[in-house]
Design an enzyme around this catalytic site. Structure first.
Site, PDB file in Angstrom:
ATOM      1  N   LYS A  73      70.258   5.606  86.320  1.00  0.00           N
ATOM      2  CA  LYS A  73      70.253   4.758  85.132  1.00  0.00           C
ATOM      3  C   LYS A  73      70.371   3.271  85.522  1.00  0.00           C
ATOM      4  O   LYS A  73      70.760   2.947  86.650  1.00  0.00           O
ATOM      5  CB  LYS A  73      71.416   5.152  84.204  1.00  0.00           C
ATOM      6  CG  LYS A  73      71.468   6.642  83.854  1.00  0.00           C
ATOM      7  CD  LYS A  73      70.271   7.120  83.047  1.00  0.00           C
ATOM      8  CE  LYS A  73      70.544   8.335  82.188  1.00  0.00           C
ATOM      9  NZ  LYS A  73      70.279   9.640  82.827  1.00  0.00           N
TER      10      LYS A  73
HETATM   11  C1  LIG Z   1      71.070  10.996  82.009  1.00  0.00           C
HETATM   12  C2  LIG Z   1      71.075  11.609  80.680  1.00  0.00           C
HETATM   13  C3  LIG Z   1      72.082  12.494  80.264  1.00  0.00           C
HETATM   14  C4  LIG Z   1      73.118  13.054  81.209  1.00  0.00           C
HETATM   15  O1  LIG Z   1      73.932  12.122  81.783  1.00  0.00           O
HETATM   16  P1  LIG Z   1      74.646  12.456  83.184  1.00  0.00           P
HETATM   17  O2  LIG Z   1      75.455  11.229  83.428  1.00  0.00           O
HETATM   18  O3  LIG Z   1      73.583  12.677  84.192  1.00  0.00           O
HETATM   19  O4  LIG Z   1      75.512  13.658  82.974  1.00  0.00           O
HETATM   20  C5  LIG Z   1      72.053  12.956  78.954  1.00  0.00           C
HETATM   21  N1  LIG Z   1      71.094  12.570  78.085  1.00  0.00           N
HETATM   22  C6  LIG Z   1      70.105  11.743  78.453  1.00  0.00           C
HETATM   23  C7  LIG Z   1      69.083  11.340  77.441  1.00  0.00           C
HETATM   24  C8  LIG Z   1      70.054  11.251  79.764  1.00  0.00           C
HETATM   25  O5  LIG Z   1      69.035  10.459  80.118  1.00  0.00           O
END
Ligand SMILES: *Cc1c(COP(=O)(O)O)cnc(C)c1O
Length: 385
Positions: A184
Protein backbone atom coordinates in the site's frame (compact mmCIF):
# COMPACT_ATOMS: atom_id res chain seq x y z
CA UNK A 1 16.54 -6.74 -21.00
CA UNK A 2 15.33 -4.07 -18.62
CA UNK A 3 14.85 -4.76 -14.90
CA UNK A 4 11.56 -6.51 -14.16
CA UNK A 5 8.78 -4.02 -13.47
CA UNK A 6 6.25 -5.13 -10.88
CA UNK A 7 2.86 -3.59 -10.22
CA UNK A 8 4.22 -1.90 -7.13
CA UNK A 9 7.40 -1.38 -5.15
CA UNK A 10 7.23 -1.02 -1.39
CA UNK A 11 8.55 2.28 -0.06
CA UNK A 12 11.56 1.78 2.22
CA UNK A 13 13.11 4.79 3.97
CA UNK A 14 16.89 5.15 4.31
CA UNK A 15 18.11 2.35 6.58
CA UNK A 16 20.17 4.80 8.67
CA UNK A 17 17.02 6.69 9.57
CA UNK A 18 15.22 3.52 10.56
CA UNK A 19 18.18 2.53 12.72
CA UNK A 20 17.81 5.63 14.88
CA UNK A 21 14.23 4.56 15.66
CA UNK A 22 15.33 1.01 16.42
CA UNK A 23 17.94 2.35 18.83
CA UNK A 24 15.18 4.17 20.69
CA UNK A 25 13.18 0.94 20.96
CA UNK A 26 16.25 -0.90 22.28
CA UNK A 27 16.87 1.89 24.78
CA UNK A 28 13.30 1.95 26.08
CA UNK A 29 12.77 -1.81 25.87
CA UNK A 30 9.11 -1.28 25.08
CA UNK A 31 8.21 -3.44 22.11
CA UNK A 32 4.42 -3.38 21.98
CA UNK A 33 1.20 -2.85 24.03
CA UNK A 34 0.63 0.81 23.20
CA UNK A 35 4.26 1.91 23.37
CA UNK A 36 5.44 5.49 22.76
CA UNK A 37 5.82 5.12 18.95
CA UNK A 38 2.36 3.55 18.78
CA UNK A 39 0.83 6.46 20.69
CA UNK A 40 2.75 9.01 18.64
CA UNK A 41 1.70 7.43 15.35
CA UNK A 42 -1.99 7.39 16.34
CA UNK A 43 -1.74 11.09 17.12
CA UNK A 44 0.21 12.09 14.03
CA UNK A 45 -2.00 10.02 11.72
CA UNK A 46 -5.18 11.58 13.12
CA UNK A 47 -3.70 14.99 12.40
CA UNK A 48 -2.38 14.10 8.94
CA UNK A 49 -5.55 12.33 7.81
CA UNK A 50 -7.90 14.91 9.35
CA UNK A 51 -9.85 12.40 11.46
CA UNK A 52 -10.79 12.26 15.13
CA UNK A 53 -9.60 8.84 16.34
CA UNK A 54 -7.12 6.32 14.96
CA UNK A 55 -6.69 2.83 16.43
CA UNK A 56 -3.65 1.04 15.05
CA UNK A 57 -3.69 -2.65 14.15
CA UNK A 58 -1.26 -5.42 13.21
CA UNK A 59 -2.86 -5.55 9.74
CA UNK A 60 -5.91 -4.41 7.81
CA UNK A 61 -7.76 -7.73 7.93
CA UNK A 62 -7.72 -7.83 11.74
CA UNK A 63 -8.91 -4.22 11.68
CA UNK A 64 -11.85 -5.17 9.41
CA UNK A 65 -12.77 -8.09 11.67
CA UNK A 66 -12.53 -5.91 14.77
CA UNK A 67 -14.60 -3.14 13.16
CA UNK A 68 -17.47 -5.63 12.76
CA UNK A 69 -17.04 -6.76 16.39
CA UNK A 70 -17.02 -3.14 17.53
CA UNK A 71 -20.48 -2.55 16.08
CA UNK A 72 -21.64 -6.07 17.03
CA UNK A 73 -22.62 -6.84 13.44
CA UNK A 74 -24.04 -10.30 12.91
CA UNK A 75 -26.33 -11.10 10.01
CA UNK A 76 -26.30 -10.18 6.34
CA UNK A 77 -23.87 -7.51 5.19
CA UNK A 78 -24.09 -6.01 1.72
CA UNK A 79 -20.69 -5.67 0.09
CA UNK A 80 -18.92 -5.57 -3.26
CA UNK A 81 -17.46 -8.55 -5.12
CA UNK A 82 -14.90 -6.23 -6.78
CA UNK A 83 -12.37 -6.13 -3.95
CA UNK A 84 -9.64 -8.09 -2.24
CA UNK A 85 -10.72 -11.39 -0.62
CA UNK A 86 -10.21 -10.01 2.92
CA UNK A 87 -13.29 -7.76 2.60
CA UNK A 88 -15.68 -10.73 2.46
CA UNK A 89 -13.49 -12.98 4.65
CA UNK A 90 -13.85 -10.56 7.55
CA UNK A 91 -17.61 -11.09 7.36
CA UNK A 92 -17.41 -14.89 7.37
CA UNK A 93 -14.98 -14.82 10.32
CA UNK A 94 -17.61 -12.85 12.22
CA UNK A 95 -20.42 -15.25 11.38
CA UNK A 96 -21.96 -12.74 8.99
CA UNK A 97 -23.07 -13.50 5.46
CA UNK A 98 -21.76 -11.43 2.58
CA UNK A 99 -24.44 -10.32 0.14
CA UNK A 100 -22.84 -9.16 -3.09
CA UNK A 101 -24.20 -6.09 -4.85
CA UNK A 102 -23.09 -4.88 -8.28
CA UNK A 103 -20.75 -1.95 -8.93
CA UNK A 104 -20.97 1.28 -10.94
CA UNK A 105 -19.20 1.49 -14.32
CA UNK A 106 -17.77 4.97 -13.53
CA UNK A 107 -16.05 4.22 -10.19
CA UNK A 108 -16.04 0.41 -9.88
CA UNK A 109 -17.56 0.96 -6.41
CA UNK A 110 -20.80 -0.39 -4.93
CA UNK A 111 -23.73 0.96 -6.99
CA UNK A 112 -26.13 2.78 -4.64
CA UNK A 113 -28.93 2.52 -7.20
CA UNK A 114 -28.78 -1.28 -6.85
CA UNK A 115 -28.24 -1.28 -3.09
CA UNK A 116 -31.84 -1.05 -1.96
CA UNK A 117 -32.87 -4.14 -3.94
CA UNK A 118 -30.34 -6.17 -1.90
CA UNK A 119 -31.75 -5.14 1.48
CA UNK A 120 -33.88 -7.68 3.40
CA UNK A 121 -35.01 -7.87 7.05
CA UNK A 122 -31.77 -9.81 7.74
CA UNK A 123 -29.53 -7.01 6.50
CA UNK A 124 -27.48 -5.48 9.31
CA UNK A 125 -24.82 -3.40 7.62
CA UNK A 126 -23.18 -2.26 4.41
CA UNK A 127 -19.47 -2.73 3.76
CA UNK A 128 -18.50 -0.73 0.67
CA UNK A 129 -14.93 -0.38 -0.60
CA UNK A 130 -13.37 2.83 -1.98
CA UNK A 131 -11.69 0.82 -4.74
CA UNK A 132 -8.33 2.28 -5.90
CA UNK A 133 -9.07 5.13 -3.50
CA UNK A 134 -11.97 6.50 -5.59
CA UNK A 135 -14.61 7.64 -3.09
CA UNK A 136 -17.90 5.74 -3.09
CA UNK A 137 -21.18 7.66 -3.51
CA UNK A 138 -20.98 8.32 0.22
CA UNK A 139 -23.93 10.66 0.55
CA UNK A 140 -26.29 8.32 -1.27
CA UNK A 141 -25.05 5.27 0.66
CA UNK A 142 -25.54 7.06 3.98
CA UNK A 143 -29.04 8.12 2.98
CA UNK A 144 -30.02 4.51 2.24
CA UNK A 145 -28.32 3.23 5.42
CA UNK A 146 -30.15 5.77 7.56
CA UNK A 147 -33.49 4.96 5.92
CA UNK A 148 -33.06 1.28 6.74
CA UNK A 149 -31.26 1.56 10.08
CA UNK A 150 -28.04 -0.02 8.76
CA UNK A 151 -24.45 0.50 9.89
CA UNK A 152 -21.80 1.41 7.32
CA UNK A 153 -18.22 0.16 7.59
CA UNK A 154 -15.95 1.34 4.80
CA UNK A 155 -13.10 -0.86 3.67
CA UNK A 156 -10.88 2.15 3.02
CA UNK A 157 -7.71 0.09 2.57
CA UNK A 158 -6.93 1.93 -0.70
CA UNK A 159 -7.88 5.39 0.56
CA UNK A 160 -4.97 6.68 2.61
CA UNK A 161 -5.01 10.49 2.39
CA UNK A 162 -8.02 10.68 0.04
CA UNK A 163 -10.23 13.71 0.53
CA UNK A 164 -13.71 14.45 -0.72
CA UNK A 165 -15.12 17.99 -0.67
CA UNK A 166 -12.14 19.05 1.42
CA UNK A 167 -12.70 16.44 4.09
CA UNK A 168 -11.13 13.04 4.74
CA UNK A 169 -13.13 10.29 3.06
CA UNK A 170 -12.52 8.35 6.30
CA UNK A 171 -14.93 10.60 8.18
CA UNK A 172 -17.92 9.00 6.46
CA UNK A 173 -19.78 5.91 7.63
CA UNK A 174 -19.71 4.52 11.17
CA UNK A 175 -16.15 3.22 10.84
CA UNK A 176 -13.43 3.12 8.20
CA UNK A 177 -10.60 0.64 7.94
CA UNK A 178 -7.12 1.25 6.51
CA UNK A 179 -4.36 -1.18 5.52
CA UNK A 180 -0.66 -0.39 5.84
CA UNK A 181 0.49 -3.53 4.05
CA UNK A 182 3.84 -3.39 2.22
CA UNK A 183 2.03 -3.00 -1.12
CA UNK A 184 0.00 0.00 0.00
CA UNK A 185 1.00 3.63 -0.45
CA UNK A 186 1.73 4.06 3.29
CA UNK A 187 3.24 0.94 4.83
CA UNK A 188 4.31 -0.30 8.25
CA UNK A 189 5.55 -3.65 6.74
CA UNK A 190 2.12 -4.97 7.74
CA UNK A 191 -0.41 -2.85 9.57
CA UNK A 192 -3.80 -1.25 9.60
CA UNK A 193 -6.15 1.04 11.48
CA UNK A 194 -9.76 1.70 12.35
CA UNK A 195 -10.94 5.29 12.12
CA UNK A 196 -13.72 6.15 14.59
CA UNK A 197 -15.56 9.34 15.40
CA UNK A 198 -16.25 9.31 19.16
CA UNK A 199 -14.24 8.45 22.30
CA UNK A 200 -16.50 5.62 23.48
CA UNK A 201 -16.17 3.74 20.19
CA UNK A 202 -12.41 4.35 20.16
CA UNK A 203 -12.20 2.86 23.66
CA UNK A 204 -14.17 -0.24 22.66
CA UNK A 205 -11.91 -0.77 19.61
CA UNK A 206 -8.82 -0.47 21.80
CA UNK A 207 -10.20 -3.04 24.27
CA UNK A 208 -11.05 -5.40 21.43
CA UNK A 209 -7.57 -5.31 19.90
CA UNK A 210 -5.97 -6.18 23.27
CA UNK A 211 -7.82 -9.30 24.50
CA UNK A 212 -10.68 -7.15 25.86
CA UNK A 213 -8.64 -5.80 28.78
CA UNK A 214 -10.03 -2.52 30.11
CA UNK A 215 -7.38 -2.36 32.84
CA UNK A 216 -4.72 -4.64 34.30
CA UNK A 217 -7.17 -7.08 35.86
CA UNK A 218 -10.46 -6.63 34.00
CA UNK A 219 -11.57 -8.24 30.76
CA UNK A 220 -14.81 -6.68 29.50
CA UNK A 221 -15.18 -8.32 26.11
CA UNK A 222 -13.74 -11.36 24.28
CA UNK A 223 -11.11 -9.40 22.43
CA UNK A 224 -8.31 -10.68 20.28
CA UNK A 225 -4.67 -9.80 19.87
CA UNK A 226 -4.51 -7.38 16.96
CA UNK A 227 -2.11 -4.74 18.23
CA UNK A 228 0.52 -2.91 16.19
CA UNK A 229 4.04 -3.23 17.61
CA UNK A 230 6.70 -0.54 18.07
CA UNK A 231 8.80 -1.51 15.04
CA UNK A 232 5.76 -1.18 12.79
CA UNK A 233 4.81 2.13 14.39
CA UNK A 234 8.37 3.45 13.94
CA UNK A 235 8.15 2.61 10.22
CA UNK A 236 4.85 4.51 10.05
CA UNK A 237 6.32 7.62 11.68
CA UNK A 238 9.14 7.68 9.12
CA UNK A 239 6.79 7.04 6.19
CA UNK A 240 4.61 9.98 7.16
CA UNK A 241 7.50 12.38 6.52
CA UNK A 242 7.54 11.63 2.78
CA UNK A 243 3.95 10.68 2.03
CA UNK A 244 2.97 14.02 0.45
CA UNK A 245 5.93 13.99 -1.93
CA UNK A 246 5.20 10.41 -2.90
CA UNK A 247 1.53 11.15 -3.65
CA UNK A 248 2.66 14.12 -5.75
CA UNK A 249 4.98 11.86 -7.76
CA UNK A 250 2.21 9.30 -8.22
CA UNK A 251 -0.02 12.03 -9.58
CA UNK A 252 2.66 12.72 -12.19
CA UNK A 253 2.95 9.03 -13.04
CA UNK A 254 -0.81 8.96 -13.61
CA UNK A 255 -0.71 12.06 -15.84
CA UNK A 256 2.16 10.55 -17.82
CA UNK A 257 0.37 7.26 -18.36
CA UNK A 258 -2.80 9.03 -19.47
CA UNK A 259 -0.93 11.21 -21.94
CA UNK A 260 0.66 8.18 -23.61
CA UNK A 261 -2.30 5.80 -23.49
CA UNK A 262 -5.16 8.11 -24.38
CA UNK A 263 -4.92 7.61 -28.12
CA UNK A 264 -4.79 3.82 -28.07
CA UNK A 265 -8.06 2.43 -29.33
CA UNK A 266 -9.71 0.07 -26.87
CA UNK A 267 -7.93 1.32 -23.75
CA UNK A 268 -9.73 3.49 -21.22
CA UNK A 269 -8.95 4.54 -17.69
CA UNK A 270 -10.73 5.63 -14.56
CA UNK A 271 -11.88 9.25 -14.56
CA UNK A 272 -10.99 11.43 -11.60
CA UNK A 273 -13.98 12.28 -9.41
CA UNK A 274 -15.02 15.93 -8.93
CA UNK A 275 -14.18 17.54 -5.55
CA UNK A 276 -11.73 14.74 -4.77
CA UNK A 277 -8.08 14.69 -3.76
CA UNK A 278 -6.94 11.30 -5.04
CA UNK A 279 -3.90 9.36 -3.83
CA UNK A 280 -3.10 7.81 -7.25
CA UNK A 281 -1.99 4.59 -5.59
CA UNK A 282 -3.19 2.37 -8.46
CA UNK A 283 -3.22 2.83 -12.22
CA UNK A 284 -5.92 0.52 -13.62
CA UNK A 285 -6.81 0.42 -17.30
CA UNK A 286 -9.69 -1.33 -19.06
CA UNK A 287 -8.87 -3.33 -22.18
CA UNK A 288 -11.78 -3.76 -24.56
CA UNK A 289 -10.77 -6.77 -26.63
CA UNK A 290 -13.01 -5.90 -29.57
CA UNK A 291 -11.51 -2.44 -30.02
CA UNK A 292 -7.96 -3.10 -28.81
CA UNK A 293 -7.66 -6.29 -30.84
CA UNK A 294 -6.07 -8.33 -28.04
CA UNK A 295 -7.73 -9.77 -24.96
CA UNK A 296 -6.88 -8.53 -21.47
CA UNK A 297 -5.47 -11.94 -20.53
CA UNK A 298 -3.29 -12.21 -23.62
CA UNK A 299 -2.02 -8.66 -23.05
CA UNK A 300 -1.23 -9.55 -19.43
CA UNK A 301 0.70 -12.66 -20.55
CA UNK A 302 2.55 -10.92 -23.39
CA UNK A 303 3.59 -8.03 -21.13
CA UNK A 304 5.55 -10.59 -19.09
CA UNK A 305 7.75 -11.19 -22.15
CA UNK A 306 8.70 -7.50 -21.87
CA UNK A 307 9.55 -8.10 -18.18
CA UNK A 308 6.43 -6.18 -17.10
CA UNK A 309 4.37 -7.86 -14.39
CA UNK A 310 0.93 -6.25 -14.18
CA UNK A 311 -1.90 -7.50 -11.94
CA UNK A 312 -5.53 -8.23 -12.70
CA UNK A 313 -6.98 -6.56 -9.60
CA UNK A 314 -9.74 -7.70 -9.11
CA UNK A 315 -10.02 -10.89 -11.07
CA UNK A 316 -11.59 -13.25 -10.27
CA UNK A 317 -14.35 -11.49 -8.35
CA UNK A 318 -14.65 -12.51 -4.68
CA UNK A 319 -18.03 -14.00 -5.60
CA UNK A 320 -16.28 -16.34 -8.06
CA UNK A 321 -14.02 -17.97 -5.46
CA UNK A 322 -15.16 -21.49 -4.52
CA UNK A 323 -15.92 -20.39 -0.93
CA UNK A 324 -18.43 -17.78 -2.09
CA UNK A 325 -19.66 -19.14 -5.41
CA UNK A 326 -22.73 -20.89 -4.03
CA UNK A 327 -24.23 -17.78 -2.39
CA UNK A 328 -27.36 -16.67 -4.25
CA UNK A 329 -25.97 -13.14 -4.65
CA UNK A 330 -22.86 -14.56 -6.36
CA UNK A 331 -24.83 -15.37 -9.51
CA UNK A 332 -23.14 -13.46 -12.37
CA UNK A 333 -26.55 -12.29 -13.59
CA UNK A 334 -26.75 -10.31 -10.33
CA UNK A 335 -23.31 -8.77 -10.99
CA UNK A 336 -23.11 -7.84 -14.71
CA UNK A 337 -20.94 -4.72 -14.35
CA UNK A 338 -18.54 -6.27 -11.83
CA UNK A 339 -18.19 -9.31 -14.09
CA UNK A 340 -17.45 -7.17 -17.13
CA UNK A 341 -14.95 -4.89 -15.36
CA UNK A 342 -13.09 -7.82 -13.82
CA UNK A 343 -12.64 -9.30 -17.33
CA UNK A 344 -11.19 -6.04 -18.71
CA UNK A 345 -9.17 -4.61 -15.82
CA UNK A 346 -5.39 -4.49 -15.67
CA UNK A 347 -3.33 -2.59 -13.08
CA UNK A 348 -0.10 -1.20 -14.51
CA UNK A 349 3.17 -0.73 -12.59
CA UNK A 350 2.64 2.28 -10.35
CA UNK A 351 4.96 3.56 -7.65
CA UNK A 352 6.57 6.85 -6.72
CA UNK A 353 10.03 6.05 -8.13
CA UNK A 354 8.73 4.79 -11.49
CA UNK A 355 10.77 6.68 -14.09
CA UNK A 356 9.63 8.43 -17.24
CA UNK A 357 11.59 5.81 -19.22
CA UNK A 358 9.84 2.96 -17.45
CA UNK A 359 6.42 4.49 -18.10
CA UNK A 360 7.37 4.79 -21.79
CA UNK A 361 8.53 1.18 -21.80
CA UNK A 362 5.16 0.00 -20.41
CA UNK A 363 3.15 2.08 -22.89
CA UNK A 364 5.34 1.19 -25.88
CA UNK A 365 5.08 -2.49 -24.98
CA UNK A 366 1.27 -2.23 -24.94
CA UNK A 367 1.34 -0.54 -28.37
CA UNK A 368 3.79 -3.17 -29.68
CA UNK A 369 1.55 -6.01 -28.46
CA UNK A 370 -1.44 -4.50 -30.22
CA UNK A 371 0.50 -4.05 -33.47
CA UNK A 372 2.05 -7.52 -33.46
CA UNK A 373 -1.15 -9.36 -32.68
CA UNK A 374 -3.10 -7.35 -35.29
CA UNK A 375 -0.48 -8.16 -37.93
CA UNK A 376 -0.65 -11.84 -37.02
CA UNK A 377 -4.41 -11.79 -37.37
CA UNK A 378 -4.13 -10.09 -40.78
CA UNK A 379 -1.58 -12.62 -41.94
CA UNK A 380 -3.82 -15.47 -40.84
CA UNK A 381 -6.65 -13.85 -42.75
CA UNK A 382 -4.52 -13.69 -45.91
CA UNK A 383 -3.61 -17.35 -45.52
CA UNK A 384 -7.28 -18.23 -45.45
CA UNK A 385 -7.85 -16.49 -48.79
C1 LIG B 1 -4.98 -4.76 1.39
C2 LIG B 1 -6.43 -4.88 1.50
C3 LIG B 1 -7.05 -5.53 2.58
C4 LIG B 1 -6.28 -6.33 3.60
O1 LIG B 1 -5.37 -5.61 4.32
P1 LIG B 1 -4.11 -6.37 4.98
O2 LIG B 1 -3.41 -5.27 5.70
O3 LIG B 1 -3.32 -6.97 3.89
O4 LIG B 1 -4.66 -7.39 5.94
C5 LIG B 1 -8.44 -5.51 2.65
N1 LIG B 1 -9.19 -4.90 1.71
C6 LIG B 1 -8.64 -4.29 0.66
C7 LIG B 1 -9.52 -3.61 -0.34
C8 LIG B 1 -7.24 -4.28 0.50
O5 LIG B 1 -6.72 -3.70 -0.58
Amino acid sequence: MNQPLYVTKPYLPPLEEFKTYLEKIWERQILTNGGPFHEQLEEELAKYLGVKYVSLFANGTLALMTALQTLRISGDVITTPFSFAATAHSLLWNGSKPVFCDIEPGTYNLDPSKLEASITPDTKAIMPVHVYGTPCKIDKIQEIATDHGLKVIYDACHSFGVRYKGESVLNYGDLSVLSFHATKIFNTFEGGAIISHDPITKRRIDFLKNFGFSDEVTVVTPGMNAKMNEVQAAMGLIQLKTIDQRIERLKNVSLNYKKRLKNIEGITFLDEVADTKHNYSYFPILIDEEKFGVSRDKTYELLKTFNIFTRRYFYPLISEFPVYKSLPSSNPSNLPIATEISRKILCLPNFAVLTQGEIEHVCNSIIEIQKTVKEEVNQDARLVF
